[in-house]
Design a protein around this motif. Structure first.
Motif, mmCIF file in Angstrom:
data_model
loop_
_atom_site.group_PDB
_atom_site.id
_atom_site.type_symbol
_atom_site.label_atom_id
_atom_site.label_comp_id
_atom_site.label_asym_id
_atom_site.label_seq_id
_atom_site.Cartn_x
_atom_site.Cartn_y
_atom_site.Cartn_z
ATOM 1 N N SER A 235 0.833 -1.206 0.000
ATOM 2 C CA SER A 235 0.000 0.000 0.000
ATOM 3 C C SER A 235 0.867 1.256 0.000
ATOM 4 C CB SER A 235 -0.921 0.009 1.222
ATOM 5 O OG SER A 235 -0.174 -0.005 2.430
ATOM 6 N N ASP B 209 -9.993 -4.102 0.974
ATOM 7 C CA ASP B 209 -9.320 -4.006 -0.315
ATOM 8 C C ASP B 209 -8.138 -4.967 -0.382
ATOM 9 O OD1 ASP B 209 -9.243 -2.710 -2.901
ATOM 10 O OD2 ASP B 209 -7.370 -1.784 -2.253
ATOM 11 N N ARG C 51 2.746 4.258 -0.952
ATOM 12 C CA ARG C 51 2.588 5.057 -2.167
ATOM 13 C C ARG C 51 3.895 5.326 -2.896
ATOM 14 N NH1 ARG C 51 -0.301 10.300 -0.861
ATOM 15 N NH2 ARG C 51 -0.076 10.546 -3.119
ATOM 16 N N ARG D 271 -5.455 -0.237 -1.055
ATOM 17 C CA ARG D 271 -5.642 1.016 -0.325
ATOM 18 C C ARG D 271 -5.080 0.905 1.083
ATOM 19 N NH1 ARG D 271 -10.605 0.842 -3.023
ATOM 20 N NH2 ARG D 271 -11.611 -0.077 -1.200
ATOM 21 N N GLU D 272 -4.288 1.894 1.444
ATOM 22 C CA GLU D 272 -3.591 1.894 2.728
ATOM 23 C C GLU D 272 -4.573 1.757 3.900
ATOM 24 O OE1 GLU D 272 -0.964 5.333 4.597
ATOM 25 O OE2 GLU D 272 0.086 4.342 2.938
ATOM 26 N N ASP E 184 -6.726 -0.560 4.503
ATOM 27 C CA ASP E 184 -8.044 -1.089 4.125
ATOM 28 C C ASP E 184 -7.987 -2.612 4.015
ATOM 29 O OD1 ASP E 184 -10.442 -1.805 2.886
ATOM 30 O OD2 ASP E 184 -10.534 0.055 1.724
#
Length: 274
Positions: free
Chosen positions: A203, A228, A205, A222-223, A225
């Protein structure tokens, strides 16, 4: 004692040494370079940067990346050591968490995602390899207890940490390597796994500048999450074998062409020689 035997000083991840010796080194005419990859910083880091002629990091999210004297560098992976082993059979539909066990590594998020996969009747196994420092022993036990409470023991295996010399064999046993560290520093383990032609899920970025847009669809979640993350794990499991193989091969090529130890050595030499 050795002041006439060196031209510069390279400090790795310890700004304290720059603070202790930086002023003296500058008075002696020595070039001072600091490598620091942490996202967090403060007064002491700022002081260390002031004493340094150059600072290095691998992530645009690192604290020192904001300074003009900073240089973003390759991660530096020994791709002759971290490489695929055709003789190793990966365990199908398996995941690997290989890291120091501490809250910043977000193991709890992985356990939540694995629980979601179980509830969705997704077939999987998970291996968690790593030791916790004394200060984080309670965090490790908390996650083990969580695995028991969620009745995941038949799918999740905890193993003690392995030395770096055994890391390639650890990576190659599983199908998907998962790193849950938030955006900030760039964990070398992810790049090591990629060099071994391992599928990875991250996650952080930082990888938006490493993976293509197409690769990000499969290899990034997604960080923070868990939903996800579970979705992306299942998505990788369900891909055609030929597609997985091609994506893993591309991952290794990223490391070889842009983040190898050889490339890092050249770039460091160029920066320190100016």
């Amino acid at each position: 004692q050795y002041r006439n035997e060196y031209d510069g000083v390279f400090i790795h991840m310890n700004q304290e040494y720059v603070i202790l010796g930086g002023l003296l080194w500058r008075l002696l005419g020595k070039k001072v370079a600091l490598w620091r990859n942490h996202q967090a910083g403060g007064f002491w880091v700022k002081l260390a940067v002031l004493f340094s002629h150059l600072v290095f990091c691998t992530s645009r999210f690192a604290f020192v990346a904001r300074y003009k004297k900073n240089r973003i560098m390759p991660v530096g992976i020994n791709t002759d050591f971290f490489k695929p082993n055709p003789g190793t059979n990966k365990i199908s539909r398996s995941t690997l968490f290989f890291s120091r066990i501490s809250p910043i590594k977000r193991l709890d998020l992985l356990v939540d995602a694995l629980n979601l996969l179980k509830r969705q009747n997704v077939d999987f196994t998970a291996k968690i390899v790593g030791d916790a420092p004394a200060r984080d022993a309670a965090y490790l036990e908390e996650n083990k207890r969580k695995v028991r409470d969620l009745e995941l023991e038949d799918k999740v295996e905890f193993k003690k940490g392995e030395p770096n010399c055994q890391a390639p064999a650890v990576y190659q046993q599983s199908e998907v390597f998962i790193n849950l560290t938030n955006s900030g520093s760039l964990d070398k383990t992810t790049m090591e796994a990629m060099a071994c032609e391992q599928l990875v899920l991250v996650s952080n970025r930082v990888f938006e500048n490493i993976f293509s847009n197409e690769q990000q669809k499969f290899l990034m979640f997604r960080e923070g999450d868990a939903d996800d993350l579970a979705k992306k794990i299942k998505g990788l499991f369900d891909l055609e074998d030929s597609f997985k193989k091609n994506m893993a091969s591309q991952a290794r090529e990223i490391v070889v062409s842009r983040h190898s130890l050889a490339i890092l050595a050249v770039k460091l030499f160029e920066a320190l020689s100016k």
